[in-house]
Write a protein that holds these residues in place. Structure first.
Motif, PDB file in Angstrom:
ATOM      1  N   GLN A  89      38.590  40.009  52.527  1.00 49.97           N
ATOM      2  CA  GLN A  89      39.505  41.069  52.096  1.00 49.97           C
ATOM      3  C   GLN A  89      40.086  40.918  50.689  1.00 49.97           C
ATOM      4  O   GLN A  89      40.180  41.903  49.959  1.00 49.97           O
ATOM      5  N   PRO A  90      40.499  39.683  50.285  1.00 46.78           N
ATOM      6  CA  PRO A  90      41.063  39.567  48.928  1.00 46.78           C
ATOM      7  C   PRO A  90      40.087  40.060  47.861  1.00 46.78           C
ATOM      8  O   PRO A  90      40.490  40.713  46.901  1.00 46.78           O
ATOM      9  N   ARG A  94      39.657  43.946  48.088  1.00 48.84           N
ATOM     10  CA  ARG A  94      40.833  44.653  47.576  1.00 48.84           C
ATOM     11  C   ARG A  94      40.840  44.656  46.044  1.00 48.84           C
ATOM     12  O   ARG A  94      41.041  45.688  45.413  1.00 48.84           O
ATOM     13  N   ASN A  95      40.599  43.453  45.452  1.00 44.93           N
ATOM     14  CA  ASN A  95      40.603  43.347  43.992  1.00 44.93           C
ATOM     15  C   ASN A  95      39.506  44.186  43.372  1.00 44.93           C
ATOM     16  O   ASN A  95      39.715  44.854  42.361  1.00 44.93           O
ATOM     17  N   PHE A 117      38.067  46.830  44.602  1.00 45.53           N
ATOM     18  CA  PHE A 117      38.375  48.244  44.762  1.00 45.53           C
ATOM     19  C   PHE A 117      39.393  48.671  43.711  1.00 45.53           C
ATOM     20  O   PHE A 117      39.245  49.720  43.069  1.00 45.53           O
ATOM     21  N   ALA A 118      40.425  47.838  43.518  1.00 46.35           N
ATOM     22  CA  ALA A 118      41.459  48.161  42.535  1.00 46.35           C
ATOM     23  C   ALA A 118      40.852  48.250  41.138  1.00 46.35           C
ATOM     24  O   ALA A 118      41.213  49.121  40.349  1.00 46.35           O
ATOM     25  N   ASP A 136      35.365  40.215  40.770  1.00 44.75           N
ATOM     26  CA  ASP A 136      35.305  40.531  42.194  1.00 44.75           C
ATOM     27  C   ASP A 136      34.301  41.628  42.520  1.00 44.75           C
ATOM     28  O   ASP A 136      33.880  41.759  43.671  1.00 44.75           O
ATOM     29  N   THR A 162      31.894  41.190  45.623  1.00 41.39           N
ATOM     30  CA  THR A 162      31.946  42.106  46.752  1.00 41.39           C
ATOM     31  C   THR A 162      30.578  42.722  47.014  1.00 41.39           C
ATOM     32  O   THR A 162      30.106  42.787  48.148  1.00 41.39           O
TER      33      THR A 162
END
Lengths: 758, 68
Positions: free
Chosen positions: A171-172, A175-176, A178-179, A189, A193
């Motif tokens: 998840q970390p 999330r990064n 995606f941001a 990331d 990912t």
């Protein structure tokens, strides 16, 4: 409820009848919990199992203490007590059994104890590690030659373990990534990912088609190694943050308020209002901005302006928070509090200066910027090439996934955190607290070092300059007069007399004349020690030394001259930095004479005096190339923020410590030269690590593009490069241990926090 | 190979137990004071009477047999 309360009821109650009513006790206890004091103490001297029991027993035996628990790692004790128990009483109790304790502001410390992010990362790391181990076991049997139904079964089990584990542990990164994508940027990331998701997806597809190669183990191992890097990074920063917050917590924000009826009470700073009367005792720091209504004294403004000479304070004088009251008690009417006070007025200046620093691009960012698009293009090209050449979608996707996994920045993710963790740990043992993750990189790239004078190069405490004409009797008399005073010059006299082993003569009716000095009677003759204006003394116009005067009866006053003593290691640090080819400057707010004297002593040729806070910041902006600022005062805050990297001593004001990247915990400045060497070394290691990771890629990528990479090769390349990178990083930490262990032992906090690291 | 039918669930189950134990140590704050915990075991303060815990997790001071 009664099950757990029962043993207490039976042990606490004297008669069996009392035990029948446990609920009353419970109610009383719960009511009491609402009114209890939580006290935090810092005990830097604790070091063994015996200390734990001794401290806990002493605290528990103190009347009114309900519970005491020691944390040896953080060298703290947390106490739950009746509301009327004061921290001072507990400090005294501990002093009696030989432990030096300091009160910590419980609110500030509370922020550090709840490290939710760290715990979350550790949990994800645990899950990834568990899943990676199990899937690796299954993969090994597949690589060893499991076939047909067995292989498919193992792949399916691996899929069943991998899928939920990746969803949770990854998840970390998700999330990064995606941001970053949402803002149209690429960071490290994004390829991570993509590689993880693509590996899981193609492996699922392969498994469903009962194919030969599945990359479940690679996806999990990738997640595990990268999470390990993240966790290292987080822990280094959490340790630095908690140590920095402990420094802040040592200054408990309190003030003495005088009520309308004349009673005085100690209140937290937040409870004060504009217009309140605040009492400041001699030796105390002014808590709020205000105007003196009663009393006269002298003020030490050195933390705010850099001047070492105390200034006079009389009713009507405006005071700023942060100044030190020296001689007489003062009563002031608060004019500005907290965020409005002059301590915070510099915040704007700091914010403006800091905006420049956020533009700094870390080495990792720069690497990611080159790396991320390259990987994506390579992967897309190999997909296109294979699809066009063979027309086999399944094989093309498989190869694209293999390229992404092999090139995935497993080693890159570890390259920076492993080095910064090792280097920060080493510097920590020498008494330097690295607060920012990129501080070492920035420190390695500076070309100029700017020092502040008062409190940074000098210790801020004056010492007596020995004069040949001064006889022992005069010094002993002056020391006897100065004994009761908090004035730094009086204290310097007392220290000088003690060093010579002089006996203090008898004095009668000693009294302090606030703002001027001290007078007393000796055998019917009045003797006075104090200000030159008061006693009519006059130094040479060219003499810039601090002075105080002694007058016996009506005789001409005698002068004592003082110099601000250099911090230990100041000259060594300057010489060391110069040897590294750096340009060293001294910029101070003090008078030219005082600045020139210190500059000559430490060997700095380039100095600037009487500079305003804004002037300092501007001077730093005007210097070309990277600038390291070392300063402690409020007047340095803007300059600290404007510099590329900044260091402040632990004795600095809170505002200055917040603005700087590195905090010097010990007294000795000599570690600064070392710190810069370590920083240069660390940056070199980071670059080496990037190169190692690239070499692995250069070897493995052609295999992947050619379609020869198997999950086994991916696993080998990944773990080999990660281990090489970590070992390379550890070379820094190893060297630090043998050198200078004594210096690190200077500050209790250093030891306390070093315990957390090592 | 029929034995796999038992061996795989058993090994996964045992590993899972380990993972659950790790979660439990995390949740009950056992990594807050690694230094102190490793030394506390050497003291005999609570050998005869364990430190009493109440529901809120705070503990009372017990009567210590070896304290004067």
């Amino acid at each position: 409820m009664t099950a757990t309360d029962y043993p207490e009821a039976s042990s606490g109650a004297a008669c069996p009848a009392c035990a029948v009513t446990p609920s009353a006790q419970v109610l009383a206890r719960h009511a009491a919990r609402a009114r209890e004091a939580k006290i935090m103490l810092s005990l830097p001297g604790m070091h063994c199992a015996g200390c734990i029991s001794k401290v806990e027993r002493a605290l528990a035996a103190h009347p009114g203490v309900r519970e005491a628990r020691v944390n040896l790692t953080q060298k703290r004790a947390s106490v739950t007590a009746e509301p009327d128990i004061t921290p001072e009483a507990l400090v005294e109790t501990l002093a009696r059994i030989g432990y030096d304790a300091h009160e910590l502001d419980a609110q500030t410390v509370a922020l550090t104890t709840t490290d939710r992010a760290g715990r979350e990362l550790l949990m994800r790391l645990g899950v990834a590690g568990f899943a990676a181990m199990n899937v690796m076991l299954l993969s090994i049997s597949v690589w060893a030659g499991a076939e047909d139904a067995t292989r498919d079964l193992f792949h399916w089990i691996s899929a069943a373990i991998t899928f939920p584990a990746i969803l949770f542990a990854g998840q970390p990164f998700f999330r990064n990534a995606f941001a970053a994508l949402r803002h149209g940027r690429l960071n490290m990331d994004v390829p991570i990912t993509l590689a993880i998701l693509l590996a899981v997806a193609t492996s699922l597809w392969e498994t469903a088609m009962s194919g030969h190669h599945a990359y479940f183990d690679a996806a999990l191992m990738l997640t595990f190694f990268l999470l390990a890097g993240r966790y290292l990074d987080h822990r280094t920063r959490a340790i630095a943050r908690s140590a920095a917050e402990e420094l802040a917590a040592l200054e408990v924000p309190r003030a003495i308020r005088r009520a309308a009826d004349g009673t005085e009470e100690t209140v937290p700073l937040t409870a004060l209002c504009v217009g309140d009367l605040v009492v400041v005792r001699p030796g105390g720091r002014i808590p709020v901005d205000g105007i003196i209504t009663e009393g006269a004294s002298e003020l030490d403004r050195s933390l705010l302006t850099g001047e070492t000479l105390p200034v006079q304070a009389l009713p009507g004088t405006a005071l700023s928070a942060g100044e030190l009251n020296l001689t007489g008690p003062l009563v002031l009417r608060a004019t500005a509090i907290g965020p409005d006070s002059s301590l915070h007025a510099l915040t704007d200046l700091v914010a403006v200066a800091e905006s420049g620093r956020t533009n700094y691009n870390s080495l990792a960012d720069r690497a990611a910027k080159l790396y991320a698009p390259g990987v994506h293009i390579l992967s897309a090209l190999s997909f296109a090439g294979w699809y066009i050449a063979t027309g086999d979608l399944r094989q093309a996707v498989n190869i694209a996934a293999a390229v992404l996994i092999i090139t995935c920045p497993c080693a890159l993710g570890l390259a920076v955190p492993a080095v910064t963790t090792a280097a920060s740990g080493r510097l920590f043992r020498q008494g330097l607290l690295i607060k920012s993750g990129t501080a070492l990189e920035r420190l390695a790239s500076v070309g100029t070092v700017v020092f502040d004078k008062t409190g940074t190069l000098t210790g801020g405490t004056p010492t007596l300059i020995p004069a040949p004409q001064m006889d022992a009797e005069t010094l002993a008399l002056a020391a006897a007069l100065g004994k009761g005073s908090a004035h730094p010059l009086a204290r310097a006299l007392v220290l000088a007399a003690q060093a010579k082993g002089l006996e203090a003569p008898e004095l009668d009716s000693l009294r302090e004349v606030p703002g001027y000095g001290i007078e007393a009677m000796q055998d019917g003759v009045i003797v006075r020690l104090g200000h030159s204006d008061w006693l009519g003394g006059q130094l040479d116009v060219n003499d810039t030394a601090l002075s105080t005067w002694l007058q016996i009866g009506d005789a001409a006053p005698v002068a004592f001259r003082f110099a601000d003593q250099l911090r230990p290691g100041a000259a060594e640090a300057v010489a060391g930095l110069k040897r590294q080819g750096l340009c060293v400057k001294l910029i101070s707010g003090d008078t030219p004479g005082a600045v020139a004297a210190v500059a000559a002593q430490v060997g700095i040729d380039d100095w600037q005096a009487q500079t305003t806070p804004a002037g300092k910041a501007q001077a730093i902006k005007d210097i070309e190339g990277g600038v390291l600022m070392v300063g402690d005062g409020l007047n340095d805050t803007a300059a600290l923020a404007a510099a590329d990297v900044s260091i402040s001593p632990a004795s600095a004001l809170d505002a200055a410590r917040v603005a700087s990247d590195i905090v010097l915990l010990g007294q000795d400045l000599a570690v600064l030269a070392d710190a810069r060497l370590v920083a240069v070394q660390a940056t070199r290691r980071i670059r080496e690590n990037f190169r190692i990771a690239t070499v692995y890629n250069i070897v493995a990528v052609p295999l992947a593009v050619a379609g020869l990479a198997t999950p086994l090769i991916a696993a080998l390349a990944m773990s080999a490069s990660s281990i090489t990178v970590s070992l390379n990083a550890l070379r820094i930490a190893g060297k630090g241990k043998s050198r200078r262990p004594a210096r690190a032992a200077q500050a209790g906090q250093v030891q306390a926090a070093a315990g957390v690291i090592g | 190979m029929d034995v796999l039918r038992f061996l795989i669930p058993v090994s996964l189950g045992l590993g899972g137990l380990g993972l659950l134990a790790f979660f439990w140590t995390l949740r009950s704050n056992q990594y807050e004071d690694p230094d102190g915990d490793s030394r506390r075991i050497l003291t005999d303060d609570y050998d005869d009477a364990p430190k009493l815990q109440d529901k809120a997790g705070t503990s009372e001071t017990p009567t210590k047999p070896n304290q004067q």
